[in-house]
Design an enzyme around this catalytic site. Sequence first.
Site, PDB file in Angstrom:
ATOM      1  N   SER A 156       0.833  -1.191   0.000  1.00 58.85           N
ATOM      2  CA  SER A 156       0.000   0.000   0.000  1.00 58.85           C
ATOM      3  C   SER A 156       0.877   1.252   0.000  1.00 58.85           C
ATOM      4  O   SER A 156       1.732   1.404  -0.875  1.00 58.85           O
ATOM      5  CB  SER A 156      -0.958  -0.038   1.197  1.00 58.85           C
ATOM      6  OG  SER A 156      -2.006   0.870   1.025  1.00 58.85           O
TER       7      SER A 156
ATOM      8  N   ASP B 147      -8.216  -5.877  -5.494  1.00 59.56           N
ATOM      9  CA  ASP B 147      -7.479  -4.859  -4.749  1.00 59.56           C
ATOM     10  C   ASP B 147      -7.656  -3.500  -5.407  1.00 59.56           C
ATOM     11  O   ASP B 147      -7.691  -3.378  -6.627  1.00 59.56           O
ATOM     12  CB  ASP B 147      -5.995  -5.204  -4.690  1.00 59.56           C
ATOM     13  CG  ASP B 147      -5.216  -4.179  -3.888  1.00 59.56           C
ATOM     14  OD1 ASP B 147      -5.408  -4.144  -2.656  1.00 59.56           O
ATOM     15  OD2 ASP B 147      -4.469  -3.384  -4.494  1.00 59.56           O
TER      16      ASP B 147
END
Length: 612
Positions: free
Chosen positions: A153, A292
């Site tokens: 991330s 995602d």
Amino acid sequence: MRAITMSDEQQRAAGWLKWTIYPKSTALIAVAMCLLASLAHAANLYAVAYERNVAVSMRDGVTLRADIYRPKTEGKFPVLLQRTPYDKNSGAEFGVRAAAQGYVVVFEDVRGRYASEGDWYPFTNESRDGYDTVEWAAALPYSSGKVGMFGGSYVGATQMLAAIARPPHLAGICPVVTGSNYHDNWTYQGGAFEQWFNESWTSLALVPDTFHRAAKKHTDVPNGTRTLPLADYPLFDLHALYSESASTSSLAPYFLDWLDHPNYDDYWKRISIEDHFSDITVPALHIAAWYDIFLGGSLRNYLGIKEHGGSEEARHGQRLLVTVGGHAGIGPKIGALDFGEAAKFDGDDATLRWYDYLFKGAQNEFASGKPVSIFVLGRNQWRQEDEWPLARTRNTRYFLHSTGTATGVTRVAQGALSLVAPTAEKPDQYVYDPGDPAPTIGGPLCCSALPTGIGPQDQRPAEARSDVLVYTTPKFATDTEVTGPVSLELYVSSSAVDTDFTGMLVDVWPNGFAQNLTSGILRLRYRDSRETPELAIPGKTYHITLDLWATSNVFLAGHKLRLEVSSSNFPRFDRNLNTGEVQAHSTRVVKAKNVIYHDSTHPSALIVPLVR
């Protein structure tokens, strides 16, 4: 000593450490080190030494703080570095595990976060600070001089932004579920603001530490002692901290900056990874995930460095691993579906195996010659591939068809998908009302789930709306695989000067369950350019292309392939107010009549890569 894999007992002990070491308790850390020492002796692993809040000086004099885990023995070892805004104390489990296997592991709080000095502002300092930290880590007395970075991330962003600065001792990266461009595929997508992510990330993950640091600065006990009555004692000066109307500008000014830069301008270009692929000179393992929120960016990073990297080592040293879940969850159960035992994925183990290959010459799966591993949905199995996208796929057009009845609000939708191009057909139209937008049901979300879920969810409630068009193939007679990038070409018009168009690829099960696979959006003003938007002429027909990112899914025999088309996906994306005004500062809304054409001169089509 020879580094070996931890036993189940040791991994359970490492998991115990993760949950029981209180971040500021050196006494408990000492107890944990004693436990690891006994485990190391029993399993022939290295004992682990630990240093907390080590000072790391940046070039401008700001001091960052890092925790170091290392083998408690003489010698020099490769360094694994993570730079995080999410509190370095969360790294204990991996730090102990990796150090026991012969790595120096460094967890550093980035500038302005937790134990580190400075002011926090996303992205802007990560190249310089990353460069300085890599070189500091390489010079540690127990470092071999090779530094690899890892994490997901925003922690992936700290790697990518450091890599484009070319620190001499950076020898590899392992970015997990992260972006390639912090405008498109992070803050915006197709020109639409990623509202749920931007607001939940800011409120849940970023602002609490900023608030805590600010509150500490405005705690004034001496002056508070003068307050009468005692019951009115102020814990801290709220007025000095922020006013309610200015809390966002005080605690998260970057959020307002994101809104004030909807176009791809210099604010974004100076931190873009895509514009600097040629500056990246190191091998990388890119870990992406179906469902995602940063899938598109992860795939772009792999391809971009493979094609444009700044060294032969970089261009030939890229690896891609696509699992399922990412920010949407950890398998095997994600959203409404269970993808089976094969979907279980240990990111820490993948990271260690990558660096075992890269830094220690291990002959594991990364040395196999197959650079791509993907988890294939439908069959729910892993498969290694020679490239991405797959060379053996055939981009196939499924043309949109209907008699103007592709909405299922009053009956089963009559929209169809076919390999046959349309001739003369009536277009489909619907009214998009920003006051009643089509809801987000699951999908790639962060940083928390919606009441309607996350990841794969049944899309039938959305398909029943009058502002969602539904186009479906007949049942597949045999298993049919779609693997690779997916796009949607539409011929559209609108009564408004600006509006959105959305597309979603769906797998329809025999029982009717409508499983979302991948989706996309385009704000009409950005149809030709993300840099220079242009409002539409009401009633004029435009040919637009929506990027639906990618998937790998086997439509099993008896299943159907479906396309949903609409003009909103809220609150994942902000609602287009249809006025053409500045979205971030507008409140006026108008309804839009939006039209989808599909005839011989306007052959709207879904384009999917069928595996031969």
